[in-house]
Design an enzyme around this catalytic site. Sequence first.
Site, PDB file in Angstrom:
ATOM      1  N   HIS A  15       1.052  -1.403   0.172  1.00 21.82           N
ATOM      2  CA  HIS A  15       0.298   0.041   0.171  1.00 21.82           C
ATOM      3  C   HIS A  15       0.899   1.006   0.049  1.00 21.82           C
ATOM      4  CE1 HIS A  15      -2.986   2.593   1.180  1.00 21.82           C
ATOM      5  NE2 HIS A  15      -2.694   3.024   2.132  1.00 21.82           N
ATOM      6  N   GLU A  72      -0.452   6.119  12.469  1.00 21.33           N
ATOM      7  CA  GLU A  72      -1.883   5.646  12.564  1.00 21.33           C
ATOM      8  C   GLU A  72      -1.587   3.979  12.937  1.00 21.33           C
ATOM      9  OE1 GLU A  72      -4.704   6.471  11.047  1.00 21.33           O
ATOM     10  OE2 GLU A  72      -5.692   5.243  12.701  1.00 21.33           O
ATOM     11  N   ASP A  73      -0.884   3.094  12.424  1.00 17.15           N
ATOM     12  CA  ASP A  73      -0.597   1.650  12.335  1.00 17.15           C
ATOM     13  C   ASP A  73       0.528   1.104  13.250  1.00 17.15           C
ATOM     14  OD1 ASP A  73      -3.256   2.034  10.950  1.00 17.15           O
ATOM     15  OD2 ASP A  73      -2.276   1.243   8.470  1.00 17.15           O
ATOM     16  N   ASP A 125      -3.799   8.570  -1.228  1.00 21.51           N
ATOM     17  CA  ASP A 125      -4.428   7.436  -0.370  1.00 21.51           C
ATOM     18  C   ASP A 125      -4.960   6.596  -0.374  1.00 21.51           C
ATOM     19  OD1 ASP A 125      -4.035   5.312   2.026  1.00 21.51           O
ATOM     20  OD2 ASP A 125      -5.077   7.126   3.271  1.00 21.51           O
TER      21      ASP A 125
HETATM   22 MN    MN Z   1      -3.232   4.561   3.452  1.00 17.85          MN
END
Ligand code: MN
Length: 727
Positions: free
Chosen positions: A48, A76-77, A139
């Site tokens: 991604h 974020e992750d 994105d």
């Molecule tokens: Mn993304």
Amino acid sequence: MLRFEDILDAVERYHPKADEDLLRRAYIYSAHAHRDQLRSSGEPYLVHPIGVAMILAELKLDEVSIATGLLHDVLEDTHTTKEELAALFGGEVAELVDGVTKIGKYAYTSREAQQAETFRKMLLAMTSDVRVILVKLADRLHNMRTLEHLREDKRRTIAAETLEIYAPLANRLGMGRMKGDLEDLSFKYLYPEEYASLTAAVDERMRASAAAVERLRQELLAKAAEAGIDAEVSGRVKRYWSIRQKLIRQSIPLDQLYDVLAFRVLVDSVRDCYTVLGVVHQAWRPVPGRFKDYLAMPKQNFYQSLHTTVVPEGAPPFEVQIRTREMDIVAEQGIAAHWKYKEGRLDPKVDEARIAALRQILETTKDVANPREFLSSLKMDLFPEDVYTFSPKGKVLSFPRGATPVDFAYRIHTDVGHHCVGARLNGRLVPLKTPLKNGDIVEVLTAPNAQPSRDWLSFVATSRARNKIRAFLNTKEKEKSTEIGRRLLERELKKARKSLGKLIEARAFDPLLPELGVARMEDLFAEVGYGKVAPRLVVARLFPAAEPPGPERSPGRADAIRKAVRKILPIGSPGIRVRGEHDLLATLATCCRPVPGEEIVGYVTRGRGVSVHATACPNVRNLLFDPSREIEVEWQSSRDASFTVDLEVDAEDRPGILAKVTQVLSAANSNIEALEVRTRRGDAALITGSVTVPDRKHLDKLLAAIRGVAGVTGVRRKFNVSRLSGE
Ligand code: MN
């Protein structure tokens, strides 16, 4: 599958001296951070960020944007922090990744079109760097391209959001290709059957006319060449989603839509554009009313082009778009075209020009019903005078900058405003005067008995809140004044041994009312309460022959009046302490801020009840020129109450002096509300501040402790003569 090297190759093609090291480090970091994650497709997650970076490289953006694309999901992750990113990749990349992450947090839920518009504006307002939006769009585009791997319901939600938020956002930024890609992908997942049948029909029609299209294309090229113009001609099909919208708008079947087929002619100069236009109009008959000159009048987002529709002999009409190659890049990439990497961009003027370009792009966008309103809202985005906030249910509400939770409360409902006692911003309790920031989730706390405070007028930013508070206070003041006036008149009459009740019964005031310019008894009371009519005057008019009453001497009666006044204005009973805010104590004069244990005196103000001053307050002498407005007051036991006191400390200007004073204050359990040090002439410093204390005794101890600090030469209470309260 795309590899990192593909991105490097793409970047090096338009930017040979790109910072390859930065890109490689970003790639390795991202690969490591996402190493254990998988996409819904089952592929490694890294697919991604690489996909996103590639989209950005196709837009020919600078390496900072591309590094951001590679890193955009690590905050974020994964466990990465913004600080870490800043240390490794620089502040610019860290800010951009943080910005992209924040946008992702605001889930868009509403179905209302108006809400969608506000949401898009909010995204722009929150973004100080447009590259954040560019990365976010990339994105979203990559996610849309891989949407097939998600569950049906998720696909629909994401596609709907893309159509309502991100495609219009791309459109506003002039990114025609991005907008078209996002729309067509949304179309595919939102209306799968309709998408399948429409694309099949359009493709079939194009196949059927492929030969004719190629013939027309060659003819156009030949005619341009005859006129000595180096042109590029391509036949193109309109986007599927815009075909669908047009069919719906015009209620026609596909075979009646003329401009499914269009030719685009790219030339070198504006003059060439008009020359080609003349050539086209000579060769084929133009359809009246279909010619549009977006060169002279740029359409939107800087979009510039000539459009015309012509009818060839025995064939369906077709559209021709004529523009320069440069205009074509802007039409396809919009704002991204201005962010493109350019050789030797270090000139600061380029940045200025870019900002001007952005401004112009946004200001010339006309995709709403009311252009003027739209224009002003866009200006707010650029010079952010607005803040966008959320209700706990996710509704977006916009306010002028400086607005507070009280403004928010009044926006929801007048009653919510009138009864608000506190607020949570993003889950944390804050004072009511805290300014709202973009993205704040605002929760208003109310209590049934709470009332607006006059203080609020000093910090609300919306006229709605201001008007509602004023209206409330005016009504309250009238009530209070009426009551105070009645008591004052009663007291004055008692001195003359008369009873107000009996006089009213005997209608003794009736002839007097018109003389005093009022219609009813209530109004007379109010006039007396406001201080417009002296009670003594009323009595003198009623009993002209009576001796002027002597000065008040009976302590019993004064006490009765004091009690009566206290009943309507609960002085000294800080019972209503609202989450650390001493609301009711607002009746304590702010010029001297008396504390329990101190000698105090009450003063009946005009319309605002009783204001309580310290007897030592320099204002008192000025206020009490009218002894009939003086009222005795006393402290009641006030456990758990705290009172703010303003202090001034003289000290030597030496390092650490403020810290020492602060230490003493906190050791004495005093809350510090504000503390500031200023250097005076020479080596003297003046520390000013506000602290809270429960009473006089505590205050005296505190003053002694401050006096004991080495370097402190003096300490005193500060009276704010300018903040004279009472009138
Ligand atoms: Mn993304």
